[in-house]
Design an enzyme around this catalytic site. Structure first.
Site, PDB file in Angstrom:
ATOM      1  NE  ARG A  25      -4.218  -1.462  -0.041  1.00 41.33           N
ATOM      2  CZ  ARG A  25      -5.357  -1.297   0.610  1.00 41.33           C
ATOM      3  NH1 ARG A  25      -5.495  -0.273   1.439  1.00 41.33           N
ATOM      4  NH2 ARG A  25      -6.346  -2.142   0.449  1.00 41.33           N
ATOM      5  CG  HIS A  75      16.099 -19.372  -0.323  1.00 44.09           C
ATOM      6  ND1 HIS A  75      15.905 -18.021  -0.470  1.00 44.09           N
ATOM      7  CD2 HIS A  75      15.355 -19.952  -1.284  1.00 44.09           C
ATOM      8  CE1 HIS A  75      15.097 -17.794  -1.495  1.00 44.09           C
ATOM      9  NE2 HIS A  75      14.740 -18.949  -1.997  1.00 44.09           N
ATOM     10  CG  HIS A 101      17.830  -8.774  -0.421  1.00 38.99           C
ATOM     11  ND1 HIS A 101      17.518  -9.833  -1.250  1.00 38.99           N
ATOM     12  CD2 HIS A 101      18.652  -7.981  -1.154  1.00 38.99           C
ATOM     13  CE1 HIS A 101      18.124  -9.690  -2.411  1.00 38.99           C
ATOM     14  NE2 HIS A 101      18.812  -8.554  -2.383  1.00 38.99           N
ATOM     15  CD  GLU A 106      19.663 -11.956   2.729  1.00 42.67           C
ATOM     16  OE1 GLU A 106      19.775 -13.072   3.256  1.00 42.67           O
ATOM     17  OE2 GLU A 106      18.637 -11.595   2.102  1.00 42.67           O
TER      18      GLU A 106
END
Length: 242
Positions: free
Chosen positions: A17, A193, A42, A69
């Site tokens: 938003r 991950h 990240h 990251e």
């Protein structure tokens, strides 16, 4: 094992938003209070979730280590040298991907990374490379001067989630062999991950003592939507530390 809580997807909800809430900075503070060992975020080139100000505030307010990251670009290096996170983790980036889809090809980027990383290391920032569990990538990581590697666990996570448990176990063995090899080369070993509350238990059981730290984000944020961020972090900590 240590837990690095990735707050990217708190920012994903906010950016849906283009507003000010929920705040990944507040999420990082709650994660720290809940016992997280590190905050990971990240900063992508396209700024699809984390924004520059998020990084600046998290580094300013958080007392546990901050792991940034980032893609190996000049812009990101300048930001890292200015903000000085405790660690940078280099990851590959493609604009069309939903999330990072694989490890950095350190072998093909070796000469570039040797020069790229020099000022980062001189600034006292730990350097980690997000790679596949392959010996040639580990060797290249050593050559470019990395302090650590983060092994991509996406294949294991996908196999486990598809109930292909024998193949998942084989992947864990492959990760373990890579972790042992990396430690012999003097590297710290992290992983992450696709890890969830469901598949992390098998990972920890097999890799405890070989992998020092897990970085987990989406699953924690997904559970936080239902149960709250503090509880979500504490439950993940309970899974990986017992």
């Amino acid at each position: 094992m240590r837990l690095g809580v990735n707050v990217d997807h708190v920012a994903t909800v906010r950016q849906a938003r283009r507003t000010f809430e929920p705040s990944p900075v507040f999420a990082a503070l709650i994660a720290q209070q809940a016992g997280a060992d590190q905050i990971t975020l990240h900063l992508r080139e396209d700024r699809r979730h984390i924004q520059d100000r998020d990084l600046e505030l998290i580094k300013e307010l958080i007392t546990i280590p901050v792991n940034l990251e980032m893609a190996p670009t000049e812009e990101m290096r300048e930001i890292a040298l200015r903000v000085k996170p405790d660690r940078i983790t280099l990851v590959p980036e493609r604009r069309e991907e939903i999330t990072t889809e694989g490890g950095l090809d350190v072998v093909s980027l070796k000469e570039k990374l040797k020069e790229y990383l020099k000022p980062i290391k001189e600034a006292g920032i730990e350097v980690s490379l997000f790679i596949e569990a392959q010996k040639e990538q580990i060797d290249a990581s050593v050559e470019v001067g990395a302090d650590a590697i983060e092994i991509h666990t996406g294949r294991y996570a996908n196999l486990w989630n598809e109930h292909r448990f024998e193949e998942a176990k084989e992947e864990l063995n492959r990760i373990k062999e890579a972790a042992i090899y990396a430690k012999e080369k003097g590297l710290k070993v992290y992983a992450g991950h696709g890890l969830t509350y469901h598949n992390v238990k098998d990972f920890v059981r097999e890799l405890k003592g070989y992998v020092e730290e897990l970085n987990i984000g989406h699953s924690i944020v997904a559970n936080a939507v239902i149960f709250g961020f503090e509880r979500a972090v504490k439950e993940m900590l309970n899974l990986i530390k017992t």
